[in-house]
Design an enzyme around this catalytic site. Structure first.
Site, mmCIF file in Angstrom:
data_model
loop_
_atom_site.group_PDB
_atom_site.id
_atom_site.type_symbol
_atom_site.label_atom_id
_atom_site.label_comp_id
_atom_site.label_asym_id
_atom_site.label_seq_id
_atom_site.Cartn_x
_atom_site.Cartn_y
_atom_site.Cartn_z
ATOM 1 C CE LYS A 66 -4.190 -1.257 2.248
ATOM 2 N NZ LYS A 66 -5.467 -1.441 3.142
ATOM 3 C CG ASP A 102 -9.157 1.602 3.505
ATOM 4 O OD1 ASP A 102 -9.750 0.604 3.214
ATOM 5 O OD2 ASP A 102 -7.425 1.240 3.986
HETATM 6 P P1 NAP Z 1 -1.793 -1.018 10.395
HETATM 7 O O1 NAP Z 1 -1.409 0.567 9.350
HETATM 8 O O2 NAP Z 1 -0.025 -1.495 9.737
HETATM 9 O O3 NAP Z 1 -2.047 -0.559 11.691
HETATM 10 C C1 NAP Z 1 -1.769 -1.145 12.812
HETATM 11 C C2 NAP Z 1 -2.734 -0.753 14.517
HETATM 12 O O4 NAP Z 1 -2.652 -1.506 15.008
HETATM 13 C C3 NAP Z 1 -1.295 0.576 14.872
HETATM 14 O O5 NAP Z 1 -2.486 1.751 15.456
HETATM 15 C C4 NAP Z 1 -1.275 -0.413 15.940
HETATM 16 O O6 NAP Z 1 -0.417 0.468 16.892
HETATM 17 C C5 NAP Z 1 -2.219 -1.635 16.036
HETATM 18 N N1 NAP Z 1 -1.359 -2.364 16.883
HETATM 19 C C6 NAP Z 1 -0.940 -3.357 16.466
HETATM 20 N N2 NAP Z 1 -0.452 -3.760 16.763
HETATM 21 C C7 NAP Z 1 -1.030 -4.284 18.156
HETATM 22 C C8 NAP Z 1 -0.687 -4.433 19.643
HETATM 23 N N3 NAP Z 1 -0.214 -6.099 19.504
HETATM 24 N N4 NAP Z 1 -1.579 -4.017 20.432
HETATM 25 C C9 NAP Z 1 -2.091 -2.653 20.473
HETATM 26 N N5 NAP Z 1 -2.535 -1.761 18.627
HETATM 27 C C10 NAP Z 1 -1.643 -2.919 18.497
HETATM 28 O O7 NAP Z 1 -2.877 -2.106 9.792
HETATM 29 P P2 NAP Z 1 -3.387 -0.804 9.270
HETATM 30 O O8 NAP Z 1 -4.061 -1.311 7.676
HETATM 31 O O9 NAP Z 1 -4.735 0.607 9.661
HETATM 32 O O10 NAP Z 1 -4.895 -1.965 9.155
HETATM 33 C C11 NAP Z 1 -5.351 -2.412 11.043
HETATM 34 C C12 NAP Z 1 -6.559 -3.949 10.819
HETATM 35 O O11 NAP Z 1 -7.222 -2.980 9.595
HETATM 36 C C13 NAP Z 1 -5.960 -4.974 10.656
HETATM 37 O O12 NAP Z 1 -6.819 -5.748 10.704
HETATM 38 C C14 NAP Z 1 -6.484 -4.857 8.639
HETATM 39 O O13 NAP Z 1 -7.084 -6.522 8.058
HETATM 40 C C15 NAP Z 1 -8.418 -3.836 9.204
HETATM 41 N N6 NAP Z 1 -8.545 -3.181 7.706
HETATM 42 C C16 NAP Z 1 -9.809 -3.959 7.340
HETATM 43 C C17 NAP Z 1 -10.591 -3.151 6.572
HETATM 44 C C18 NAP Z 1 -12.011 -3.267 5.504
HETATM 45 O O14 NAP Z 1 -12.024 -3.073 4.596
HETATM 46 N N7 NAP Z 1 -12.839 -4.120 7.003
HETATM 47 C C19 NAP Z 1 -10.143 -2.252 5.935
HETATM 48 C C20 NAP Z 1 -8.301 -1.765 5.917
HETATM 49 C C21 NAP Z 1 -7.685 -2.286 6.518
HETATM 50 P P3 NAP Z 1 0.811 1.127 16.640
HETATM 51 O O15 NAP Z 1 0.741 2.132 15.911
HETATM 52 O O16 NAP Z 1 1.936 1.113 18.286
HETATM 53 O O17 NAP Z 1 1.963 0.303 16.598
#
Ligand code: NAP
Length: 275
Positions: A66, A102
């Site tokens: 991405k 998104d």
């Molecule tokens: P990302 O940019 O990697 O962000 C991850 C987030 O999760 C950050 O805030 C991170 O906190 C937090 N995190 C990760 N591990 C953690 C832990 N053990 N404890 C507390 N916080 C934690 O990922 P993203 O692209 O935003 O995606 C996040 C989720 O959204 C994924 O599960 C993805 O599948 C889902 N998603 C769904 C859709 C949909 O259409 N439904 C679309 C996009 C994404 P830190 O900042 O502290 O690292």
């Protein structure tokens, strides 16, 4: 004419996007193919060049590309620029333009499930997480006029960065738990609780009031531990698969200028994900 669409990512063999976009093509009465381009990072540049030459109408981009796709594109839509991540690309007469669907997708899915929110922009919202998805959702809510959005994240600096241009309360996850009774809508955007770690939850909901809407954007599993907990406490539930559908709908709109109806895809997809 047969339109060419596709998805770039790795690994993506089990992606639901082909299922979604094939139905959209049918609904919009268009002929097209949606291909899976599962490539390693070293193959990314060449693939993008080939896509451009082969007159692909547009494609989606998922993990882990991405951000990595951005230098390979000719232009970025303001939303993608602001979020710093691209999940949709339009081939505009040979120029590849990156978008991020998104935030708008999430907003549409939320307001479709809870239409009353559109007339009540003063609801107190808590976003848990400050990653790419949270950034899109925060911007879309903010632009739609929602005025009270707090952000809680494990890494507090990232939450501060997210709300750089606006005034939002920034909380640790513990502080969010302690103040849950304030919030009318809780949006969970972290990876916590995603398969194969479906037993995990980023916060406990003990302090939540029962009228709260709890939304989790994770869709695998569809019933995350957080949502199960919320349901037990009488909250209203918003599932992640509906964001998946609406962000795809907006991508289709970018490619073809038409908004395909979701028909009964929401319930169909829920059934698929519930296995
Ligand atoms: P990302 O940019 O990697 O962000 C991850 C987030 O999760 C950050 O805030 C991170 O906190 C937090 N995190 C990760 N591990 C953690 C832990 N053990 N404890 C507390 N916080 C934690 O990922 P993203 O692209 O935003 O995606 C996040 C989720 O959204 C994924 O599960 C993805 O599948 C889902 N998603 C769904 C859709 C949909 O259409 N439904 C679309 C996009 C994404 P830190 O900042 O502290 O690292």
């Amino acid at each position: 004419m047969t339109y060419k669409l596709g998805l770039i990512g790795y690994p993506i063999k089990h992606s639901l996007s082909p299922w979604i976009h094939k139905q959209f093509l049918e609904v919009a009465n268009l002929q097209g193919n949606y291909s899976i381009f599962e490539v390693r990072e070293v193959e990314l540049t060449e693939l993008v060049q080939t896509i451009k030459e082969k007159s692909v109408t547009g494609f989606n981009v998922t993990l882990p590309y991405k951000q990595k796709i951005i230098p390979l594109l000719d232009d970025l839509d303001p939303s993608a620029k602001h979020i710093g991540a691209v999940n949709t690309v339009l081939n505009k007469e040979g120029r590849l333009v990156g978008f991020n669907t998104d935030g708008i997708g999430y907003l549409r899915s939320l307001e479709q499930s809870f239409p009353d929110l559109t007339n009540n922009k003063q609801v107190n919202i808590l976003i848990i997480g400050a990653g790419g998805a949270a950034r899109g959702i925060y911007n879309a809510l903010h632009q739609a006029g929602y005025t009270s959005i707090a952000i809680a994240n494990r890494t507090i600096e990232k939450a501060k960065e997210l709300s750089r241009h606006s005034e939002s309360a920034i909380l640790t996850l513990d502080q969010a738990e302690e103040n849950l009774a304030i919030f009318d809508l809780i949006i969970q955007t972290t990876n916590v609780g995603m398969k194969p770690n479906q037993g995990d939850s980023p916060i406990k909901l003990d302090g939540m009031k029962s009228s709260t809407i709890v939304s989790d954007i994770i869709y695998q599993p569809i019933w995350t531990t957080l949502l199960q907990d919320a349901k037990m406490k009488g909250a209203q539930i918003h599932h992640g698969h509906s964001m998946l559908l609406y962000q795809a709908q907006y991508a289709f709109e970018i490619w073809f200028g038409v908004t395909p109806s979701l028909r009964n895809m929401n319930s169909q997809l829920k059934r698929i994900l519930e296995g």
